[in-house]
Write an enzyme that holds these catalytic residues in place. Structure first.
Site, short mmCIF file in Angstrom:
data_model
loop_
_atom_site.label_atom_id
_atom_site.label_comp_id
_atom_site.label_asym_id
_atom_site.label_seq_id
_atom_site.Cartn_x
_atom_site.Cartn_y
_atom_site.Cartn_z
N LYS A 1 0.85 -1.19 0.00
CA LYS A 1 0.00 0.00 0.00
C LYS A 1 0.89 1.24 0.00
CE LYS A 1 -3.90 1.80 2.78
NZ LYS A 1 -4.64 1.61 4.06
N SER B 1 -9.62 1.65 3.26
CA SER B 1 -8.77 2.40 2.37
C SER B 1 -7.74 1.55 1.60
CB SER B 1 -8.01 3.46 3.17
OG SER B 1 -7.13 2.87 4.09
N SER C 1 -9.68 -0.66 7.47
CA SER C 1 -9.09 -0.44 6.14
C SER C 1 -8.42 -1.65 5.49
CB SER C 1 -8.08 0.70 6.20
OG SER C 1 -8.75 1.93 6.12
#
Lengths: 97, 488
Positions: free
Chosen positions: B78, B153, B177
């Site tokens: 990420k 996210s 997330s």
């Protein structure tokens, strides 16, 4: 509760955010709505309850305050993203008039 | 089966047996990224050259007989996790060209284990969101339905694992997330116990709940990654050694005889019918496997969102103060339009941050400001204590909790984006474990009109072991991980 435009401007100034008039209006309404939702917390009885800032239960952890030397490449990499440099230091605008 | 479709375990065996090379594996993933990313926008950066070099080095080591669980395994991280020499943007304009001078601790550990970094994945800007629509570089799409969000996210990581663009991915979970996008994309997502893995080198969002964790194709793979990223770190004093007593249960192995709690506050009206059915089917399956179920109550659950959306913006407003246009990132000092210091701060931040980051900074600044601190921040911290104690206590009665991850499957792009409060309510079933710092995993358990549904298992502090035990048994029984039907 509803936040006035003046309050929103004050918060933006505290947060160092340059907002457009549109943004000030938009955030004013949205923040008021979100805060109204959050107001439900008022109904919880927290008399005598300690606040939780972190969940580990740990106390302060200290280390020696010692200088660590970086090699030239590391220093270069760390300074590379700064907007303005002088004598290998980050240059900033005057803080006190 | 294509090479990029392998799990870590499968790839490990093929690599060790000399049937495939790391270069072949990396090339298969890179080819899939090239093909699928145009539609999914899951990757923000792809470092093909570096990846192939790392893969070549891994192949040499394997040939020499070196062993390592991740040696030669390609992965994605990420883009809020720092990678030395490879751009880290947090999907924000303010960090558009930022290259970190060092690796995050978890990246260092994964690298030491031999894994090959393919690139960086999309996210909601600074991890603020539940749909990956808040990225400054465009939304990521769900590989099961390109009109829908992948969740967020960590939406880029979840979509990439689902679409086999990598063998595994890393994400971060602050209030769901990792778990929510894993459930929307039909993959396994583990949020470890707070303090299990170092946060050093994660772009901080909410320091008291941020945790890094794996997004994988199976629970067994998540376990492999957790073992590697766990442990103390002199750069993050909240990362601790897990107590050895954490994973002791009356039933030492298997699912037969375990007690699983069903918190009634997580089985409310408004849950999509087919999501409910998928969860109920999973419960029936566990009953057949010998697990016992017990209805429990966590009455403070309904305050989770309220507490979360005071504590998170407060910590966000403080953590994002470092983006000031002075040392790195987007700066109005560069183009000379801002003369004094205040304007450099406010104009750089005003132009650099996207709408949700600004919203959270404003909300947090307000909640922490003079006159409101007690009413909002302090109050939220006290209710957080009640939530944490209630959840900790429940594990005196049960071995773990089972809940839905989300009340519904992936929603349409744009469906919630005009209403921030509605988007915040997405987190209803996932904030509890975050505020309490407990480990939780999302495991695929069925479909709702072709869209994946995830169940959440929550364990007691540092007891990820029970989550793996139950998830692995469930996967072996049902084989959901082998049933996917992607639209790409």
């Amino acid at each position: 509760m509803s936040l006035s435009k003046q309050q929103i401007e004050h918060i933006a100034k505290l947060a160092r955010l340059d907002l457009t008039d549109d943004e000030l209006n938009k955030y004013g309404g949205e923040l008021s709505r979100i805060l109204n939702y959050i107001d439900q917390l008022k109904e919880v009885d927290t008399e005598g309850v300690e606040p939780t800032a972190q969940v580990t239960g740990m106390e302060n952890i200290f280390r020696e305050d010692e200088v660590k030397y970086w090699d030239k490449e590391e220093i270069k990499a760390a300074l590379k993203d700064a907007p303005e440099l002088e004598d290998n230091q980050v240059k900033v605008r005057r803080i006190l008039d | 089966m294509k090479l990029n479709e392998f799990t870590i375990k499968e790839a490990r065996k093929k690599l060790d047996d000399g049937e495939i090379t790391s270069v072949e594996l990396a090339k298969a993933c890179l080819a899939r990224i090239k093909e699928a990313n145009k539609k999914l926008n899951a990757c923000l950066t792809v470092c093909e050259k570096e990846a192939l070099k790392e893969a070549e080095a891994a192949d040499k080591k394997i040939k020499k007989g070196e062993k390592g669980m991740l040696l030669g395994i390609p992965y994605l991280a990420k883009d809020n996790i720092l990678t030395s020499g490879v751009k880290t943007t947090a999907a924000s304009k303010i960090l558009e060209n930022y290259v970190a001078p060092y690796d995050a601790t978890i990246i260092k550990k994964i690298k030491n284990a031999g894994a090959v970094l393919l690139g960086k994945t999309n996210l909601d800007e600074f991890a603020h969101g539940a749909s990956t629509e808040n990225s400054a570089f465009g939304a990521t799409r769900n590989p099961y339905d390109l009109e829908r969000v992948p969740g967020g996210s960590s939406g880029g990581s979840a979509a990439a694992v689902a679409a086999d663009m990598c063998i595994f991915a890393l994400g971060t979970d602050t209030g769901g997330s990792i778990r929510q996008p894993a459930s929307f994309c039909g993959v396994v997502g583990l949020k470890p116990t707070y303090g299990r893995a170092s946060r050093f080198g994660l772009i901080a969002m909410t320091s008291s709940t941020d945790v890094p964790g794996p997004i994988t194709k199976t629970a067994a793979d998540a376990k492999i990654i957790l073992e590697i990223i766990s442990g103390v770190d002199k750069n993050d004093s909240t990362a601790v050694k897990a107590p050895s007593s954490a994973n002791q249960h009356k039933i030492p192995s298997g699912v037969n005889g375990l007690t699983i709690g069903l918190p009634k506050e997580y089985f409310i009206d408004g849950i999509d019918k087919r999501v409910k059915e998928a969860i109920e089917n999973a419960i029936e399956k566990f009953k057949k496997m010998g697990a016992e179920f017990k209805e429990v109550s966590l009455p403070t659950t309904k305050y989770g969102i309220g507490v979360y959306y005071i504590i998170t913006p407060s910590e966000v407003s403080s953590n994002l103060a470092r983006f000031d246009g002075i040392r790195y990132g987007y700066s109005e000092q560069r183009n000379g339009s801002a003369e004094d210091l205040f304007s450099i701060y406010s104009k750089s931040r005003g132009s650099g941050f996207g709408p949700e980051a600004k919203r959270r900074i404003m909300l947090g600044t307000y909640a922490l400001s003079a006159g409101y601190y007690d009413a909002y921040y302090l109050k939220a911290q006290k209710v957080r204590t009640l939530i944490k104690e209630e959840m900790d206590n429940i594990f005196e009665e049960v071995d773990c909790l089972l809940t839905p991850v989300s009340p519904h499957p992936a929603f349409k792009i744009g469906e919630n984006s005009s209403d921030p409060l509605k988007m915040y309510l997405e987190d209803i079933f996932v904030t509890g474990a975050s505020l309490a710092g407990l480990p939780a995993v999302s495991v695929p358990c069925g479909y709702d009109n072709g869209l994946p549904v995830g169940m959440q298992l929550i364990g007691k502090r540092f007891d990820e072991e029970i989550l793996f035990r139950i998830s692995e048994a469930y996967e072996a029984e049902t084989g959901w991980s082998k049933t996917k039907k992607l639209k790409i």
